[in-house]
Design an enzyme around this catalytic site. Structure first.
Site, PDB file in Angstrom:
ATOM      1  N   THR A 125       0.830  -1.211   0.000  1.00 10.26           N
ATOM      2  CA  THR A 125       0.000   0.000   0.000  1.00 10.26           C
ATOM      3  C   THR A 125       0.863   1.258   0.000  1.00 10.26           C
ATOM      4  O   THR A 125       1.957   1.262   0.575  1.00 10.26           O
ATOM      5  CB  THR A 125      -0.925   0.010   1.238  1.00 10.26           C
ATOM      6  OG1 THR A 125      -1.492   1.313   1.385  1.00 10.26           O
ATOM      7  CG2 THR A 125      -0.180  -0.325   2.525  1.00 10.26           C
ATOM      8  N   ASP A 126       0.327   2.330  -0.592  1.00  8.53           N
ATOM      9  CA  ASP A 126       1.036   3.621  -0.561  1.00  8.53           C
ATOM     10  C   ASP A 126       1.049   4.208   0.854  1.00  8.53           C
ATOM     11  O   ASP A 126       1.770   5.166   1.115  1.00  8.53           O
ATOM     12  CB  ASP A 126       0.413   4.617  -1.553  1.00  8.53           C
ATOM     13  CG  ASP A 126      -1.021   4.993  -1.227  1.00  8.53           C
ATOM     14  OD1 ASP A 126      -1.640   4.366  -0.327  1.00  8.53           O
ATOM     15  OD2 ASP A 126      -1.546   5.938  -1.863  1.00  8.53           O
ATOM     16  N   GLU A 127       0.242   3.635   1.758  1.00 10.95           N
ATOM     17  CA  GLU A 127       0.188   4.182   3.126  1.00 10.95           C
ATOM     18  C   GLU A 127       1.517   4.005   3.862  1.00 10.95           C
ATOM     19  O   GLU A 127       1.756   4.646   4.882  1.00 10.95           O
ATOM     20  CB  GLU A 127      -0.969   3.555   3.914  1.00 10.95           C
ATOM     21  CG  GLU A 127      -2.298   3.851   3.252  1.00 10.95           C
ATOM     22  CD  GLU A 127      -3.530   3.551   4.090  1.00 10.95           C
ATOM     23  OE1 GLU A 127      -3.435   3.559   5.324  1.00 10.95           O
ATOM     24  OE2 GLU A 127      -4.592   3.315   3.492  1.00 10.95           O
ATOM     25  N   TYR A 153      -1.729  -0.284  11.012  1.00 10.67           N
ATOM     26  CA  TYR A 153      -1.944  -0.981   9.729  1.00 10.67           C
ATOM     27  C   TYR A 153      -0.781  -0.722   8.777  1.00 10.67           C
ATOM     28  O   TYR A 153      -0.146  -1.654   8.274  1.00 10.67           O
ATOM     29  CB  TYR A 153      -3.266  -0.535   9.082  1.00 10.67           C
ATOM     30  CG  TYR A 153      -3.347  -0.855   7.605  1.00 10.67           C
ATOM     31  CD1 TYR A 153      -3.410  -2.168   7.152  1.00 10.67           C
ATOM     32  CD2 TYR A 153      -3.335   0.165   6.632  1.00 10.67           C
ATOM     33  CE1 TYR A 153      -3.451  -2.474   5.792  1.00 10.67           C
ATOM     34  CE2 TYR A 153      -3.381  -0.123   5.277  1.00 10.67           C
ATOM     35  CZ  TYR A 153      -3.445  -1.443   4.861  1.00 10.67           C
ATOM     36  OH  TYR A 153      -3.484  -1.741   3.520  1.00 10.67           O
ATOM     37  N   LYS A 157       2.183  -3.223   7.223  1.00 14.26           N
ATOM     38  CA  LYS A 157       2.391  -3.433   5.783  1.00 14.26           C
ATOM     39  C   LYS A 157       3.828  -3.057   5.390  1.00 14.26           C
ATOM     40  O   LYS A 157       4.446  -3.710   4.548  1.00 14.26           O
ATOM     41  CB  LYS A 157       1.379  -2.616   4.972  1.00 14.26           C
ATOM     42  CG  LYS A 157      -0.068  -3.067   5.103  1.00 14.26           C
ATOM     43  CD  LYS A 157      -0.328  -4.443   4.523  1.00 14.26           C
ATOM     44  CE  LYS A 157      -0.229  -4.454   3.007  1.00 14.26           C
ATOM     45  NZ  LYS A 157      -0.551  -5.815   2.468  1.00 14.26           N
TER      46      LYS A 157
HETATM   47  P1  NAD Z   1     -10.051  -7.100   2.443  1.00 13.24           P
HETATM   48  O1  NAD Z   1     -10.012  -6.725   3.876  1.00 13.24           O
HETATM   49  O2  NAD Z   1     -11.261  -6.807   1.626  1.00 13.24           O
HETATM   50  O3  NAD Z   1      -9.770  -8.683   2.289  1.00 13.24           O
HETATM   51  C1  NAD Z   1      -8.762  -9.338   2.997  1.00 13.24           C
HETATM   52  C2  NAD Z   1      -8.913 -10.830   2.742  1.00 13.24           C
HETATM   53  O4  NAD Z   1      -7.836 -11.500   3.418  1.00 13.24           O
HETATM   54  C3  NAD Z   1     -10.210 -11.423   3.298  1.00 13.24           C
HETATM   55  O5  NAD Z   1     -10.779 -12.307   2.364  1.00 13.24           O
HETATM   56  C4  NAD Z   1      -9.756 -12.159   4.556  1.00 13.24           C
HETATM   57  O6  NAD Z   1     -10.592 -13.272   4.871  1.00 13.24           O
HETATM   58  C5  NAD Z   1      -8.361 -12.591   4.153  1.00 13.24           C
HETATM   59  N1  NAD Z   1      -7.491 -12.826   5.325  1.00 13.24           N
HETATM   60  C6  NAD Z   1      -7.301 -12.006   6.391  1.00 13.24           C
HETATM   61  N2  NAD Z   1      -6.458 -12.570   7.271  1.00 13.24           N
HETATM   62  C7  NAD Z   1      -6.079 -13.771   6.732  1.00 13.24           C
HETATM   63  C8  NAD Z   1      -5.208 -14.806   7.158  1.00 13.24           C
HETATM   64  N3  NAD Z   1      -4.560 -14.729   8.318  1.00 13.24           N
HETATM   65  N4  NAD Z   1      -5.052 -15.870   6.343  1.00 13.24           N
HETATM   66  C9  NAD Z   1      -5.702 -15.974   5.165  1.00 13.24           C
HETATM   67  N5  NAD Z   1      -6.564 -15.030   4.725  1.00 13.24           N
HETATM   68  C10 NAD Z   1      -6.740 -13.933   5.491  1.00 13.24           C
HETATM   69  O7  NAD Z   1      -8.743  -6.435   1.808  1.00 13.24           O
HETATM   70  P2  NAD Z   1      -8.527  -5.700   0.393  1.00 13.24           P
HETATM   71  O8  NAD Z   1      -9.024  -4.308   0.491  1.00 13.24           O
HETATM   72  O9  NAD Z   1      -8.990  -6.589  -0.688  1.00 13.24           O
HETATM   73  O10 NAD Z   1      -6.925  -5.607   0.382  1.00 13.24           O
HETATM   74  C11 NAD Z   1      -6.154  -6.691  -0.153  1.00 13.24           C
HETATM   75  C12 NAD Z   1      -4.686  -6.319  -0.071  1.00 13.24           C
HETATM   76  O11 NAD Z   1      -4.429  -5.112  -0.782  1.00 13.24           O
HETATM   77  C13 NAD Z   1      -4.191  -6.072   1.355  1.00 13.24           C
HETATM   78  O12 NAD Z   1      -2.902  -6.628   1.478  1.00 13.24           O
HETATM   79  C14 NAD Z   1      -4.144  -4.555   1.476  1.00 13.24           C
HETATM   80  O13 NAD Z   1      -3.168  -4.146   2.414  1.00 13.24           O
HETATM   81  C15 NAD Z   1      -3.781  -4.170   0.056  1.00 13.24           C
HETATM   82  N6  NAD Z   1      -4.233  -2.836  -0.364  1.00 13.24           N
HETATM   83  C16 NAD Z   1      -5.544  -2.480  -0.264  1.00 13.24           C
HETATM   84  C17 NAD Z   1      -5.961  -1.229  -0.710  1.00 13.24           C
HETATM   85  C18 NAD Z   1      -7.415  -0.820  -0.650  1.00 13.24           C
HETATM   86  O14 NAD Z   1      -7.739   0.322  -0.990  1.00 13.24           O
HETATM   87  N7  NAD Z   1      -8.346  -1.676  -0.283  1.00 13.24           N
HETATM   88  C19 NAD Z   1      -5.027  -0.331  -1.248  1.00 13.24           C
HETATM   89  C20 NAD Z   1      -3.677  -0.731  -1.324  1.00 13.24           C
HETATM   90  C21 NAD Z   1      -3.305  -2.001  -0.897  1.00 13.24           C
HETATM   91  P1  TYD Z   2     -10.737   4.292   4.344  1.00 15.22           P
HETATM   92  O1  TYD Z   2     -11.706   3.842   3.312  1.00 15.22           O
HETATM   93  O2  TYD Z   2     -10.791   3.689   5.707  1.00 15.22           O
HETATM   94  O3  TYD Z   2      -9.281   4.122   3.694  1.00 15.22           O
HETATM   95  P2  TYD Z   2      -7.819   4.647   4.216  1.00 15.22           P
HETATM   96  O4  TYD Z   2      -7.939   5.132   5.598  1.00 15.22           O
HETATM   97  O5  TYD Z   2      -7.016   3.408   4.136  1.00 15.22           O
HETATM   98  O6  TYD Z   2      -7.426   5.707   3.252  1.00 15.22           O
HETATM   99  O7  TYD Z   2     -10.876   5.863   4.524  1.00 15.22           O
HETATM  100  C1  TYD Z   2     -10.727   6.754   3.428  1.00 15.22           C
HETATM  101  C2  TYD Z   2     -10.848   8.165   3.967  1.00 15.22           C
HETATM  102  O8  TYD Z   2     -12.193   8.375   4.425  1.00 15.22           O
HETATM  103  C3  TYD Z   2      -9.953   8.442   5.165  1.00 15.22           C
HETATM  104  O9  TYD Z   2      -9.470   9.788   5.076  1.00 15.22           O
HETATM  105  C4  TYD Z   2     -10.895   8.302   6.364  1.00 15.22           C
HETATM  106  C5  TYD Z   2     -12.237   8.739   5.808  1.00 15.22           C
HETATM  107  N1  TYD Z   2     -13.431   8.100   6.397  1.00 15.22           N
HETATM  108  C6  TYD Z   2     -14.477   8.893   6.872  1.00 15.22           C
HETATM  109  O10 TYD Z   2     -14.433  10.138   6.841  1.00 15.22           O
HETATM  110  N2  TYD Z   2     -15.567   8.272   7.415  1.00 15.22           N
HETATM  111  C7  TYD Z   2     -15.670   6.919   7.491  1.00 15.22           C
HETATM  112  O11 TYD Z   2     -16.703   6.400   8.026  1.00 15.22           O
HETATM  113  C8  TYD Z   2     -14.601   6.107   6.977  1.00 15.22           C
HETATM  114  C9  TYD Z   2     -14.664   4.613   7.042  1.00 15.22           C
HETATM  115  C10 TYD Z   2     -13.504   6.756   6.429  1.00 15.22           C
END
Ligand code: NAD
Ligand code: TYD
Length: 339
Positions: A125-127, A153, A157
């Site tokens: 993640t870019d975070e 978090y 990562k």
């Molecule tokens: P999500 O929370 O929707 O899904 C996570 C999945 O991982 C779920 O299906 C969960 O059951 C599984 N999981 C959790 N713990 C586990 C374990 N111990 N063993 C096996 N499976 C397990 O997540 P997402 O949003 O799809 O993100 C997927 C990946 O992409 C993550 O690594 C996250 O850090 C990265 N990522 C997400 C975003 C975003 O915007 N959502 C952006 C950048 C990177």
């Molecule tokens: P989120 O979807 O949790 O992603 P991330 O924190 O990983 O960027 O949140 C996106 C942005 O929205 C973040 O600045 C927090 C804000 N946010 C709210 O204002 N209200 C909410 O209920 C949630 C879940 C997020």
């Protein structure tokens, strides 16, 4: 070719599985997922009967289960999406983030070392770069921006990324890492900003915006992310990090207003609530490297992607209503009850 996709019952992992089965009919995909609160088999319903697909319920931290699966499948490629992913939950209780995100990644890489692998891809993640100030729109995250994680978090990562790089340097493991900005699209769990606001809007519930809502995220439609990972695992250079995203920056408050407008709901539903601790101000990616080396650029503009996403949640109420009717209620009360 056999590929293990971990975390494939979650948001991005499931979209990636759909992408791979669709674009690479020669690829067998084995999904390894623990099915935590964030994973659901109903998400994978459309591929369950596909002969190129297998689902295995297991924890990436469970050495015996992971090594057993590698023994059976001898995968060519592993793509690790499995993680605890919600910043607010990591602030509430960091421990599981460290276990799954760091030790789980280690377990997978140990199995890759033992059985041999053509590629281990870590979805990052870019975070990990921390945040950028709002008054410097000229600044962007590049792959050489220092790691400066803000939340438990993002720290977990970042640790996983560092460990993956160490396994590459020390053991020669063929690792690549992608660091992506915020994704949106179908099947995102309604604890994240966009699906939470859509679900609340459709249920005429308050829309809880943290602080003033001026924080900026660089939004990427999930299919664009899946395409990027596909390119990196096939054409990316081993030992390299690729930032994924770019030039779709939006303030939270503007997204929430847009969702109200699209769904014909009044902006009076918007409720400003207490801010997130350590809240990152702005994320913004410079995609020059992945564009220059692999020819990738985002294809979906935010204006189009958000319409498609809203429509998906309107058309698939059953999927998210089932989620929010269960344990989610307790989560919501805990996070938003006294905010
Ligand atoms: P999500 O929370 O929707 O899904 C996570 C999945 O991982 C779920 O299906 C969960 O059951 C599984 N999981 C959790 N713990 C586990 C374990 N111990 N063993 C096996 N499976 C397990 O997540 P997402 O949003 O799809 O993100 C997927 C990946 O992409 C993550 O690594 C996250 O850090 C990265 N990522 C997400 C975003 C975003 O915007 N959502 C952006 C950048 C990177
Ligand atoms: P989120 O979807 O949790 O992603 P991330 O924190 O990983 O960027 O949140 C996106 C942005 O929205 C973040 O600045 C927090 C804000 N946010 C709210 O204002 N209200 C909410 O209920 C949630 C879940 C997020």
């Amino acid at each position: 070719m056999t590929m293990i996709v971990t975390g494939g019952a979650g948001f991005i992992g499931s979209n990636f599985i759909f992408h791979m089965l669709d674009k690479h009919p020669d690829c067998r995909v084995v999904c390894l997922d623990k099915l935590t609160y964030a994973g659901s088999l109903s998400t994978l319903r459309s591929v369950m009967d596909n002969p190129n697909f297998r689902f295995v319920r297991a924890d990436i931290c469970d050495r015996e289960a992971v090594f057993g699966l590698f023994e059976e499948e001898h995968p060519d490629i592993v793509v690790n999406f499995a993680a605890e992913t919600h910043v607010d939950r990591s602030i509430d209780d960091p421990a599981i983030f460290l276990k799954t995100n760091i030790l789980g990644t280690q377990t997978l890489m140990d199995a890759c070392r033992k059985y041999g692998i053509a590629r281990f891809h870590q979805v990052g993640t870019d975070e990990v770069y921390g945040d950028l100030p709002l008054d410097r729109p000229d600044l962007f995250f590049t792959e050489s921006t220092p790691i400066r994680a803000s939340s438990p978090y993002s720290a977990s990562k970042a640790s996983a990324d560092l460990l993956a790089m160490a396994y590459h340097r020390t053991f020669g493991l063929p690792v690549t890492i992608s660091r992506c900005s915020n994704n949106y699209g179908p099947y995102q769990f309604p604890e994240k900003l966009i699906p939470l606001m859509i679900a609340n809007c459709l249920n005429d519930k308050p829309l809880p915006v943290y602080g003033e809502g001026i924080n900026v995220r660089d939004w990427l439609y999930v299919e664009d992310h899946c395409r990027a990972i596909d390119l990196i695992i096939h054409n990316g250079r081993v030992g390299e990090v690729y930032n994924v995203g770019g030039h779709n920056e939006m303030r939270n408050i503007d997204i929430v207003k847009l969702i109200c407008k699209e769904l014909g709901k009044p902006e009076s539903l918007i409720t400003h609530v207490g801010d997130r601790k350590g809240h990152d101000m702005r994320y913004a990616i410079d995609p020059a490297k992945i564009h220059g080396e692999l020819g990738w650029l985002p294809e979906t503009k935010f204006a189009d992607g958000i319409k498609k996403t809203i429509q998906w949640y309107v058309n698939n109420r059953g999927w998210w209503q089932e989620i929010i009717s269960g344990e989610y209620q307790n989560y919501y009360e805990k996070m938003y009850g006294n905010r």
